[in-house]
Write an enzyme that holds these catalytic residues in place. Structure first.
Site, short mmCIF file in Angstrom:
data_model
loop_
_atom_site.label_atom_id
_atom_site.label_comp_id
_atom_site.label_asym_id
_atom_site.label_seq_id
_atom_site.Cartn_x
_atom_site.Cartn_y
_atom_site.Cartn_z
CB CYS A 294 -19.19 10.22 5.34
SG CYS A 294 -18.57 10.38 7.02
CB CYS B 101 -17.90 13.44 6.74
SG CYS B 101 -17.09 11.86 7.00
CG ASP B 102 -20.02 15.38 4.02
OD1 ASP B 102 -19.07 16.05 4.46
OD2 ASP B 102 -19.92 14.56 3.10
C1 LIG Z 1 -16.73 12.11 0.15
C2 LIG Z 1 -16.08 11.82 1.50
C3 LIG Z 1 -16.00 12.82 2.45
C4 LIG Z 1 -15.40 12.56 3.66
N1 LIG Z 1 -15.34 13.58 4.58
C5 LIG Z 1 -14.73 13.36 5.76
C6 LIG Z 1 -14.63 14.40 6.73
O1 LIG Z 1 -15.14 15.52 6.52
N2 LIG Z 1 -14.00 14.13 7.89
C7 LIG Z 1 -13.45 12.91 8.16
O2 LIG Z 1 -12.85 12.73 9.22
N3 LIG Z 1 -13.55 11.89 7.27
C8 LIG Z 1 -14.17 12.09 6.09
N4 LIG Z 1 -14.29 11.06 5.19
C9 LIG Z 1 -13.74 9.75 5.55
C10 LIG Z 1 -12.21 9.77 5.37
O3 LIG Z 1 -11.93 10.28 4.09
C11 LIG Z 1 -11.64 8.37 5.52
O4 LIG Z 1 -12.04 7.85 6.77
C12 LIG Z 1 -10.11 8.40 5.45
O5 LIG Z 1 -9.68 9.01 4.25
C13 LIG Z 1 -9.55 7.01 5.53
O6 LIG Z 1 -8.16 7.10 5.43
P1 LIG Z 1 -7.27 5.88 4.96
O7 LIG Z 1 -5.88 6.42 4.90
O8 LIG Z 1 -7.54 4.68 5.76
O9 LIG Z 1 -7.80 5.52 3.49
P2 LIG Z 1 -8.02 6.39 2.18
O10 LIG Z 1 -8.15 7.83 2.45
O11 LIG Z 1 -9.12 5.70 1.45
O12 LIG Z 1 -6.67 6.19 1.38
C14 LIG Z 1 -6.31 4.93 0.87
C15 LIG Z 1 -5.24 5.15 -0.17
O13 LIG Z 1 -4.69 3.91 -0.59
C16 LIG Z 1 -4.49 3.95 -1.98
N5 LIG Z 1 -4.42 2.61 -2.53
C17 LIG Z 1 -5.39 1.66 -2.52
N6 LIG Z 1 -4.95 0.56 -3.15
C18 LIG Z 1 -3.68 0.83 -3.55
C19 LIG Z 1 -2.69 0.10 -4.27
N7 LIG Z 1 -2.92 -1.15 -4.70
N8 LIG Z 1 -1.51 0.70 -4.53
C20 LIG Z 1 -1.24 1.95 -4.09
N9 LIG Z 1 -2.15 2.69 -3.41
C21 LIG Z 1 -3.34 2.13 -3.15
C22 LIG Z 1 -5.72 4.71 -2.46
O14 LIG Z 1 -5.55 5.17 -3.76
C23 LIG Z 1 -5.75 5.82 -1.43
O15 LIG Z 1 -4.88 6.85 -1.79
C24 LIG Z 1 -14.88 11.29 3.96
C25 LIG Z 1 -14.97 10.26 3.00
C26 LIG Z 1 -15.56 10.52 1.77
C27 LIG Z 1 -15.65 9.43 0.75
#
Ligand SMILES: Cc1cc2nc3c(=O)[nH]c(=O)nc-3n(C[C@H](O)[C@H](O)[C@H](O)COP(=O)(O)OP(=O)(O)OC[C@H]3O[C@@H](n4cnc5c(N)ncnc54)[C@H](O)[C@@H]3O)c2cc1C
Length: 333
Positions: free
Chosen positions: A133, A136-137
């Site tokens: 990302c 992000c980084d």
């Molecule tokens: C390495 C990295 C660094 C990042 N740094 C930043 C940053 O500095 N700032 C920023 O704003 N964004 C950052 N991001 C992006 C940010 O992390 C995502 O945009 C955000 O986490 C998305 O949130 P979400 O809740 O939609 O999904 P996610 O955070 O992906 O969470 C989804 C959740 O659903 C769960 N899940 C999936 N399938 C199932 C199932 N069948 N049963 C139960 N649970 C399930 C997963 O295990 C997970 O816990 C980064 C991403 C990465 C990969």
């Protein structure tokens, strides 16, 4: 039977849980057995989440958001949803442990997964020079030499964006031509800081505590060489986690879950979706959290209308009798 089940435990799911818990919906959060907390658990410093001027570690942020949700009455279960039945007014989710939970409404917030190269060093050095990302980084790579892996639009966009910080950006691509659109290619070609490394695959990432370089393999000759680097951005695609609902909810051409306009309403009444699983574009913690808020408010509204009519039980189908089969949509008309 529950009023609300939330699937996921990233910023979208847990923010939805805060709002739903504060609305006395006592949501059940299915957090996943091994990946609870979502993508931010894989990173170190988060510098762009509002409220943390000194930055916050990703896992610490997620722990705090979960504590906030639990404080108001959300119940978190560390298990995976393995199948869903959204066919009737009562929504059922089955967990890996074999337990089934029923609810009148569900928020689906399973996030998305960045595609990985699939080589040693990629996970180990994640947050230590390997990133998926640029937004992000990128800021951490001022005056560094870095590389972007990929040949599509997002790779070109990430590479061009990263030249704001890095002194040099290699674009490493397996072929001798790009998949990216013409305009994105031209922008990248015109950028003096970007150098293309054609016909090359990254087969190893070097470094113990931080990235020091990569090993490249020529996809034509098979020859290998080292390229010194301080950062590696992987931009080879992103897959929304929709496998549980492929045949259940409508999807968009990008593969995200379709929602109705700015709402979180999916194609099935009573099922709402939030976060990266509906977002092909922004994919940030704060946009996911905001999306979780929308989903909780939509679910709350849906349940309020439903409660007036009497909540569904596993034995009846009261929703079917309501106008438009979607009380929220119906009440807004
Ligand atoms: C390495 C990295 C660094 C990042 N740094 C930043 C940053 O500095 N700032 C920023 O704003 N964004 C950052 N991001 C992006 C940010 O992390 C995502 O945009 C955000 O986490 C998305 O949130 P979400 O809740 O939609 O999904 P996610 O955070 O992906 O969470 C989804 C959740 O659903 C769960 N899940 C999936 N399938 C199932 C199932 N069948 N049963 C139960 N649970 C399930 C997963 O295990 C997970 O816990 C980064 C991403 C990465 C990969």
């Amino acid at each position: 039977m529950r009023q609300l089940i939330i699937i996921g435990s990233g910023p979208a799911a847990l923010t939805a849980a805060i709002y739903a818990a504060r609305a006395n919906l006592a949501p059940l959060v299915i957090a996943s057995s091994v990946e609870a907390g979502g993508e931010l658990m894989n990173t170190t410093e988060v510098e762009n989440f509002p409220g943390f001027p000194e930055a916050v570690q990703g896992p610490e942020l997620m722990t705090k958001i979960q504590e906030q949700a639990e404080k108001f009455g959300a119940e978190v279960v560390y298990d995976d949803v393995v199948s869903v039945d959204f066919g009737g007014p009562v929504k059922s989710v089955k967990l890996g442990s074999g337990t089934t939970h029923d609810a009148a409404a569900v928020i689906f917030a399973t996030g998305s997964a960045y595609r990985k190269i699939g080589i040693e060093g990629e996970e180990r050095l994640s947050g230590r020079g390997v990133s998926w990302c640029a937004t992000c980084d990128g800021f951490f790579f001022r005056e560094r030499t870095i590389a972007v892996v990929g040949g599509g639009d997002s790779a070109m966009e990430e590479a061009t964006f990263l030249t704001r910080f890095a002194s040099k950006v290699y674009v490493i691509h397996r072929r001798d031509e790009l998949r990216a659109s013409k305009i994105m290619q031209e922008r990248a070609f015109a950028n003096e800081k970007i150098e293309f490394v054609w016909n090359s695959a990254v087969v190893d990432i070097l470094g113990t505590d931080a990235v020091t370089g990569v090993v490249l393999e020529d996809t034509v000759t098979g020859e290998r060489r080292e390229l010194p680097l301080e950062g590696l951005f992987v931009a080879i695609g992103n897959d929304p986690r929709t496998h549980l609902v492929h045949d259940v909810l409508d999807l968009t051409p990008e593969g995200t879950i379709w929602v109705d306009g700015r709402s979180s309403r999916t194609s099935v009444p009573g099922v709402f979706a939030a976060g990266d699983v509906i977002d092909p574009t922004y994919r940030q913690a704060v946009t996911a959290a905001a999306s979780g808020t929308v989903a909780a408010l939509d679910a709350e509204h849906f349940l309020a209308v439903l409660n007036e009519a009497g909540l569904p039980t596993p034995d009846d189908d009261q929703i079917a009798g309501l106008p438009d089969a979607d009380p929220v949509a119906a009440s807004r008309h």
